[in-house]
Design an enzyme around this catalytic site. Structure first.
Site, PDB file in Angstrom:
ATOM      1  N   LEU A   1      50.684  29.900  67.992  1.00 17.73           N
ATOM      2  CA  LEU A   1      51.782  29.060  67.812  1.00 17.73           C
ATOM      3  C   LEU A   1      51.648  28.439  66.848  1.00 17.73           C
ATOM      4  O   LEU A   1      50.912  27.557  66.328  1.00 17.73           O
ATOM      5  CB  LEU A   1      51.772  28.223  69.208  1.00 17.73           C
ATOM      6  N   ASP A   2      52.785  28.392  65.662  1.00 24.37           N
ATOM      7  CA  ASP A   2      52.931  27.500  64.622  1.00 24.37           C
ATOM      8  C   ASP A   2      51.768  27.874  63.735  1.00 24.37           C
ATOM      9  O   ASP A   2      51.574  26.958  62.802  1.00 24.37           O
ATOM     10  CB  ASP A   2      52.922  26.143  64.755  1.00 24.37           C
TER      11      ASP A   2
END
Lengths: 294, 294, 294, 294
Positions: free
Chosen positions: A225-226
């Site tokens: 994530l990210d």
């Protein structure tokens, strides 16, 4: 006159540019723009060449002929016809500024893409999408139905033949499987200056840390994530006198522009993956110009 | 391993890049960076190629051999040895921030130049220049002695073999003759966002017009005051609460940086003249790095 | 005519501004600039007022008289004479760009401070400091002598009566004890966009993450490394074509400016601590102007 | 709890702030934000105070009571109820990006205004305006009908009671008479960094001059074309590789944001006229926050 782009990656070696340029000259092509990058750390070479053909070159013929050169250098390569638009799906949840911004750019031809669908887990933007004559798919996501919802999303991807998914403030995390399946084909906008403030509520995190600039980051989506390769970032200045709700407003402009720039670079084949980093070549002359007044 | 740069200008034609890249490959050279620009308005082509030679190529030999290619395309071209530093004269009057900034960059090797002289019409910076072991020439300028003063300046230029004159807030206007003689070899910093606020007291002019951003512009000097080809510009934000004297302070940082960036581009042969405009190619990898810690 | 500043913090309540403004009017003072901030989250009120006295007000008399008002509102407050310069110690290791920048601003009176000492753990900048007639203290730091070295630093602080320590790329971590003792009186420049890339080698970290902007952060030093209240931040754009060594050069300009702006705000009493965040009021008219040409 | 703003202009004098703050305290009002500016050049004082009333103050009563104070200082003043939205007419020709941008901000309550009409000399945006349930008036303008067209525009202004006209890329020049009649009530966006490139085709002018930054300027409209008081400006970077048509695209984002910021400042009474210049006070805490998610 048709415009083409050629993208090439291989290990650095002498004579690559000469081989490519020679090939294009022999095939009656004019190089109109060219960018290259030698990563001295990894020994990898990256190139993007824009060219026009005066002799009606076809991509298939070019690709076939080029294999003689590419095999010698161990090249990954692709020829692209700039007149063929990428098929793009935009996904959005409840913040619609990026969607609104992208629709406008698309409408005037500043982003030469085909928007083949807008998918949302909410109904808020159905009307605006339909007014643009774009198919709208509402696919709600709950903890319970998550795999099913994603299967439905992938059905739309398959049915439309989409080349690119743009997460224009789509607030659901995609499964690792989908991330891998669409690797390098999903672009997200995260409303922070990554790697600061990953995950939820980045503006609140930024406010609590007391930063003086807020940011936005557009990146390819990976299973982390990210953490995917960053394509573009930008910032806006804030002061002590702004609240997290102010940040949301000030951030909208930054998010919209950063995402649009990342998409512009991607659809013009200006972005190349280099491990977990990106190479983003400068825009070719005239490529920002819109097709229509507006 | 030596690093070279080749700059080329000619009319656009098919095969230019192939010819240049082929030539370099044949001469055992590795292209490490390359930028090109086709001006579709004028039909002119511009290119800058960085390369290294593994076979001890000499500039003279390369230039000679290249004439076969250059004559075919009607090219203006030059080969440059990146290890050969430009000889630079800095001229300054009473505002010393650009001088201070350039001296620091030079000291740590962030601007790989030889500063062969500092010329000033005042004595203010004699000590600081001498502390850097750079020859300082004080050449006062009055209405009466202007031609004589300029003759003395040109004597320094000739004696040092200077390739470039940097007007680092030198507040005297040079004669048309000197501008023409040193065409493309004098870089000025003007403390406004040109073409706004030419001439004297640009910060005062900006204040009176009530602009919300002040700027600085670095450009080649021509006989037309503040009208020469622009190399670099940047701005700083001001508000109603700043006075012209505040602008002077806020502008110092912008001026210093804009001038340094213009010089960096010029000495790395990244600037090419295109009529009264400039082409400024991106910096080659590693070219910002300083030679020494500091 | 003397210029003063009054800074006030207390719990929000009706009538604070009236009480302060009334007090100043009664004492024959003209308010020339005023900024306030109500933190609705914490219920705290912050104010900075610039004023001039036509009746020769003294700080002691003002402070005494003001206690009637301050006690009613539970105010923390301080009156400052703008003509009294802060005594500042600059500490530096081997990167001298911030030092060079600060010395220049100080020399021309753009930072109206008294630099009472420069302390370094290296000898590199002795000459340049001495040329400015500023006492230079070389206090080497090793693992073994760390407490002794810090004791010597604190001796300089005590002997000079320094109000502020500026860590202008000083690469040694200060002890918790010193951080607490000098709380709110040590300003550091960190070469990243905090909270990203804390600790060592932030440019390398940034390069490896593939960010598209690098940054610098000026903050008060606390016992938590790179976690203190942020005063100012800014960024510079980088591309794939820049190496970590390029970042170091591009970052120099950002670091120098961010640090100088933070110091400017601090010495003009424009920074107020609000928990782990800062309030930075806008600069008063004329406060950027330098005292001398240069 | 109602939020109010008070704006005051008068000649500088001791005791103004005390008088205003005292008045508000006596009337049971809490000052939540306050900005002031003393123009030492003209001797004029400007102030904007945000306050809330706990005792149900009415604007009429406040105004009446305040006259005792205002007459003593010769003040121009106005009390504003922040809950009362300005009535705004947007005028647009064929470039719709500013319109699209403003409609989005209005829709989510980031610009708390009532759009009472959109007027255009073309039909392009009728549908989009009607989809927003805003009255659309197509008033074509030719050389022949110019006075009539303007009379029709003024009829709409009168009928709607509009407080503000926004020229969101409206390409017709308004008559001197209308400019004077609506003085300080018409905001324009010009697609250049004024005072550079007034009049027609500023992007083409910028291209021909070879600038490295393009800009946009929002200003009050006066009878002097593109000479009115500037409210906000910003810029975008361009290179040699961008054409005038590229500038148009890159400029859209700058224009949209600059215009929106100027309107934000105007509707919150943060802009005050100071001769041909403006004072633009900082935004009050929370004033950027939008009223609705979106």
């Amino acid at each position: 006159m048709t415009k083409f782009a050629l993208t090439v990656t291989c290990d650095s070696a002498r004579g690559i540019v000469a081989a490519i340029a020679g090939f294009l000259a022999e095939h009656g092509c004019n190089i109109t723009d060219s960018s290259q990058f030698d990563d001295t750390e990894t020994g990898r070479f990256f190139m993007r060449v824009s060219f026009t053909s005066e002799k009606g070159a076809t991509l298939d013929k070019m690709s076939d002929d080029f294999s003689a050169i590419s095999s010698g250098f161990g090249m990954d390569f692709a020829f692209h016809d700039e007149a063929v638009r990428m098929k793009v799906i935009i996904m959005v949840s409840r913040f619609g500024h990026c969607l609104n911004d992208l629709l406008y750019r698309w409408r005037i031809g500043a982003l030469p893409i085909d928007i083949v669908a807008v998918i949302s887990n909410h109904m808020d933007y159905q009307k605006v999408v339909v007014n643009h004559d774009i198919p709208f798919h509402c696919i709600p996501v709950t903890k319970a139905n998550k795999p099913d919802a994603e299967a439905r999303i992938m059905e739309v991807v398959d049915a439309t033949g989409a080349d690119l998914i743009v997460l224009a403030r789509y607030m659901q995390v995609l499964s690792d499987r989908m991330c891998q399946q669409m690797s390098g084909k999903i672009i997200n906008i995260h409303h922070s200056f990554l790697p600061s403030f990953k995950g939820a509520n980045p503006y609140k995190q930024a406010y609590e840390r007391g930063v003086k600039l807020i940011g936005a980051t557009s990146h390819y989506v990976t299973a982390d994530l990210d953490e995917g390769p960053i394509i573009e970032q930008d910032i806006a200045r804030v002061t002590h006198a702004q609240s997290p709700a102010d940040y949301v407003s000030l951030g909208r402009d930054v998010e919209s522009q950063v995402l649009a720039r990342a998409i512009h670079a991607h659809i013009h084949r200006r972005v190349m993956l280099n491990g977990n980093k990106t190479i983003v070549f400068p825009a070719s002359p005239g490529s920002y110009a819109s097709e229509r007044m507006g």
